[in-house]
Motif scaffolding. Structure first.
Motif, PDB file in Angstrom:
ATOM      1  N   ARG A 245     116.369  77.145  36.321  1.00  0.00           N
ATOM      2  CA  ARG A 245     117.731  76.822  36.745  1.00  0.00           C
ATOM      3  C   ARG A 245     118.581  76.519  35.513  1.00  0.00           C
ATOM      4  O   ARG A 245     118.079  76.036  34.493  1.00  0.00           O
ATOM      5  CB  ARG A 245     117.748  75.630  37.697  1.00  0.00           C
ATOM      6  CG  ARG A 245     117.052  75.904  39.017  1.00  0.00           C
ATOM      7  CD  ARG A 245     117.400  74.840  40.032  1.00  0.00           C
ATOM      8  NE  ARG A 245     118.816  74.867  40.372  1.00  0.00           N
ATOM      9  CZ  ARG A 245     119.489  73.831  40.848  1.00  0.00           C
ATOM     10  NH1 ARG A 245     118.884  72.657  41.007  1.00  0.00           N
ATOM     11  NH2 ARG A 245     120.763  73.936  41.153  1.00  0.00           N
ATOM     12  N   ASP A 246     119.870  76.778  35.624  1.00  0.00           N
ATOM     13  CA  ASP A 246     120.789  76.598  34.510  1.00  0.00           C
ATOM     14  C   ASP A 246     121.258  75.147  34.450  1.00  0.00           C
ATOM     15  O   ASP A 246     122.082  74.705  35.256  1.00  0.00           O
ATOM     16  CB  ASP A 246     121.991  77.543  34.670  1.00  0.00           C
ATOM     17  CG  ASP A 246     122.909  77.532  33.452  1.00  0.00           C
ATOM     18  OD1 ASP A 246     122.697  76.704  32.536  1.00  0.00           O
ATOM     19  OD2 ASP A 246     123.851  78.348  33.424  1.00  0.00           O
ATOM     20  N   PHE A 247     120.742  74.404  33.479  1.00  0.00           N
ATOM     21  CA  PHE A 247     121.115  72.998  33.314  1.00  0.00           C
ATOM     22  C   PHE A 247     122.615  72.831  33.144  1.00  0.00           C
ATOM     23  O   PHE A 247     123.207  71.857  33.630  1.00  0.00           O
ATOM     24  CB  PHE A 247     120.378  72.417  32.099  1.00  0.00           C
ATOM     25  CG  PHE A 247     120.844  71.053  31.683  1.00  0.00           C
ATOM     26  CD1 PHE A 247     120.367  69.917  32.328  1.00  0.00           C
ATOM     27  CD2 PHE A 247     121.766  70.896  30.650  1.00  0.00           C
ATOM     28  CE1 PHE A 247     120.797  68.658  31.951  1.00  0.00           C
ATOM     29  CE2 PHE A 247     122.196  69.632  30.268  1.00  0.00           C
ATOM     30  CZ  PHE A 247     121.714  68.510  30.918  1.00  0.00           C
ATOM     31  N   ALA A 248     123.264  73.771  32.471  1.00  0.00           N
ATOM     32  CA  ALA A 248     124.694  73.665  32.172  1.00  0.00           C
ATOM     33  C   ALA A 248     125.555  73.659  33.427  1.00  0.00           C
ATOM     34  O   ALA A 248     126.711  73.234  33.391  1.00  0.00           O
ATOM     35  CB  ALA A 248     125.124  74.807  31.250  1.00  0.00           C
ATOM     36  N   LYS A 249     125.018  74.131  34.549  1.00  0.00           N
ATOM     37  CA  LYS A 249     125.796  74.179  35.784  1.00  0.00           C
ATOM     38  C   LYS A 249     125.719  72.884  36.590  1.00  0.00           C
ATOM     39  O   LYS A 249     126.405  72.742  37.603  1.00  0.00           O
ATOM     40  CB  LYS A 249     125.321  75.351  36.651  1.00  0.00           C
ATOM     41  CG  LYS A 249     125.658  76.715  36.048  1.00  0.00           C
ATOM     42  CD  LYS A 249     125.234  77.839  36.966  1.00  0.00           C
ATOM     43  CE  LYS A 249     125.609  79.205  36.375  1.00  0.00           C
ATOM     44  NZ  LYS A 249     125.187  80.318  37.264  1.00  0.00           N
ATOM     45  N   LEU A 250     124.899  71.938  36.169  1.00  0.00           N
ATOM     46  CA  LEU A 250     124.764  70.684  36.893  1.00  0.00           C
ATOM     47  C   LEU A 250     125.957  69.773  36.644  1.00  0.00           C
ATOM     48  O   LEU A 250     126.536  69.751  35.560  1.00  0.00           O
ATOM     49  CB  LEU A 250     123.478  69.955  36.479  1.00  0.00           C
ATOM     50  CG  LEU A 250     122.158  70.638  36.827  1.00  0.00           C
ATOM     51  CD1 LEU A 250     121.000  69.767  36.353  1.00  0.00           C
ATOM     52  CD2 LEU A 250     122.041  70.912  38.322  1.00  0.00           C
ATOM     53  N   ASP A 251     126.310  68.990  37.665  1.00  0.00           N
ATOM     54  CA  ASP A 251     127.378  67.991  37.572  1.00  0.00           C
ATOM     55  C   ASP A 251     126.723  66.655  37.227  1.00  0.00           C
ATOM     56  O   ASP A 251     125.924  66.132  37.996  1.00  0.00           O
ATOM     57  CB  ASP A 251     128.105  67.905  38.919  1.00  0.00           C
ATOM     58  CG  ASP A 251     129.276  66.936  38.901  1.00  0.00           C
ATOM     59  OD1 ASP A 251     129.069  65.766  38.536  1.00  0.00           O
ATOM     60  OD2 ASP A 251     130.381  67.338  39.276  1.00  0.00           O
ATOM     61  N   ILE A 252     127.089  66.087  36.079  1.00  0.00           N
ATOM     62  CA  ILE A 252     126.494  64.833  35.621  1.00  0.00           C
ATOM     63  C   ILE A 252     127.542  63.723  35.654  1.00  0.00           C
ATOM     64  O   ILE A 252     128.552  63.784  34.955  1.00  0.00           O
ATOM     65  CB  ILE A 252     125.911  64.964  34.200  1.00  0.00           C
ATOM     66  CG1 ILE A 252     124.937  66.145  34.117  1.00  0.00           C
ATOM     67  CG2 ILE A 252     125.264  63.656  33.775  1.00  0.00           C
ATOM     68  CD1 ILE A 252     123.733  66.027  35.033  1.00  0.00           C
ATOM     69  N   THR A 253     127.290  62.728  36.469  1.00  0.00           N
ATOM     70  CA  THR A 253     128.205  61.602  36.644  1.00  0.00           C
ATOM     71  C   THR A 253     127.483  60.299  36.336  1.00  0.00           C
ATOM     72  O   THR A 253     126.390  60.066  36.850  1.00  0.00           O
ATOM     73  CB  THR A 253     128.727  61.561  38.090  1.00  0.00           C
ATOM     74  OG1 THR A 253     129.508  62.728  38.347  1.00  0.00           O
ATOM     75  CG2 THR A 253     129.584  60.327  38.329  1.00  0.00           C
TER      76      THR A 253
END
Length: 305
Positions: A245-253
């Motif tokens: 999976r593409d880590f860069a596409k995750l939303d990190i809050t």
């Protein structure tokens, strides 16, 4: 002159970098001290990017489960939380840019089909502004009253989310699981965001990152230092690689507070951004009188926005 210009350029670059971090607000609206619509309209006007509303449908009397972190009694505010979907609908109705989010929704305590409908309707009517922050719950007595298989609550949660995604994305959906079974059925409206709003896990347990990497769209830990966040995001990246999976596409809050004046707060936000956060969500005090919230939001905006 050149040295002065270079220093000014560095300061301008720092300012730009700080303001790329989105700033949100976390508010449970206990005892309805302020109307969610008025709160949201004020927040949007002050430049906040999102509002997040948590939930606890009930608070059992005299639970044996202690409050996480303090190991003491559960604060009374947990008995006065509003329904997040009602409040977020009110917020979305009077804003145009503000994202509306559950922070967090206790998924296994809800009927998956009905919740999928609520999520889809809110996302559709808000123009695709909904963020689905989720959790599995920590208060065993509450969870079991609402039909949760508490030891397997995260398995139950994952199944509920999988079922919801079927309802959100297919004209005719069906699902056959241990906890959720239906179909074929039609469920409309569909959410604008496809194949559904981002599912953002709010959890710090030992398997949280594995779950994010395997089936979620983001992570929203609360109360973690920026150094811890950076370390965990390195592990999350490795987990995503393992799952392809593409880590860069995750939303990190990141959720919490930064202490100090504006300079200290902005420096703290810079640390969170450099650690990998895309958004920082501030907890709003719940004990204020109704006529004090506009001043408090203005104060928070002066520090964070």
């Amino acid at each position: 002159m050149i040295d002065w210009f270079q220093q000014a350029a560095r300061e301008l670059k720092l300012s730009i970098e700080v303001f790329t971090l989105k700033i949100g607000l976390l508010m449970p609206f206990p005892q309805y001290p302020v109307n969610p619509a008025i709160f949201a309209r004020t927040a949007e006007g002050l430049g906040f990017e999102s509002i997040w509303i948590p939930e606890h449908p009930i608070l059992p009397v005299n639970p044996k489960t202690p409050f996480p972190g303090t190991n003491g009694p559960i604060p009374d505010v947990y008995a006065h939380m509003c329904d997040p979907f009602v409040a977020l609908s009110m917020a979305a109705a009077v804003t145009t840019r503000l994202k509306v989010a559950t922070g967090i929704c206790l998924v296994p305590e809800r009927n998956a089909i009905v919740t999928a409908k609520e999520v889809a309707t809110l996302d559709a009517f808000s123009g695709g502004r909904f963020l689905f922050g989720i959790g599995a719950g920590w208060l065993r007595e509450e969870s079991e009253m609402l039909g949760v298989d508490f030891p397997k609550r995260w398995t139950q949660t994952a199944e509920c989310i999988a079922a919801m995604r079927e309802l959100w994305s297919k004209p005719e959906a069906s699902f056959e699981g241990k906890y959720v079974k239906f179909g074929p059925v039609r469920s409309n409206p569909k959410p604008i965001q496809q194949p559904g709003p981002p599912v953002i896990i709010g959890s710090l347990d030992k398997n949280a990152l594995k779950r994010v990497a395997k089936w979620a769209d983001g992570w929203c830990p609360i109360g973690v230092p920026h150094g811890y966040l950076k370390k965990q995001l390195g592990e999350l990246r490795r987990q995503c690689d393992a799952e392809k999976r593409d880590f860069a596409k995750l939303d990190i809050t990141a959720m919490g507070f930064v202490q100090g004046d504006r300079s200290a707060v902005q420096e703290g936000l810079k640390n969170y951004e450099e650690a990998g956060a895309h958004r920082f969500v501030i907890g709003v005090p719940t004990q204020l009188k109704p006529d004090k919230y506009e001043a408090e939001l203005t104060r928070l905006a002066s520090l964070y926005v």
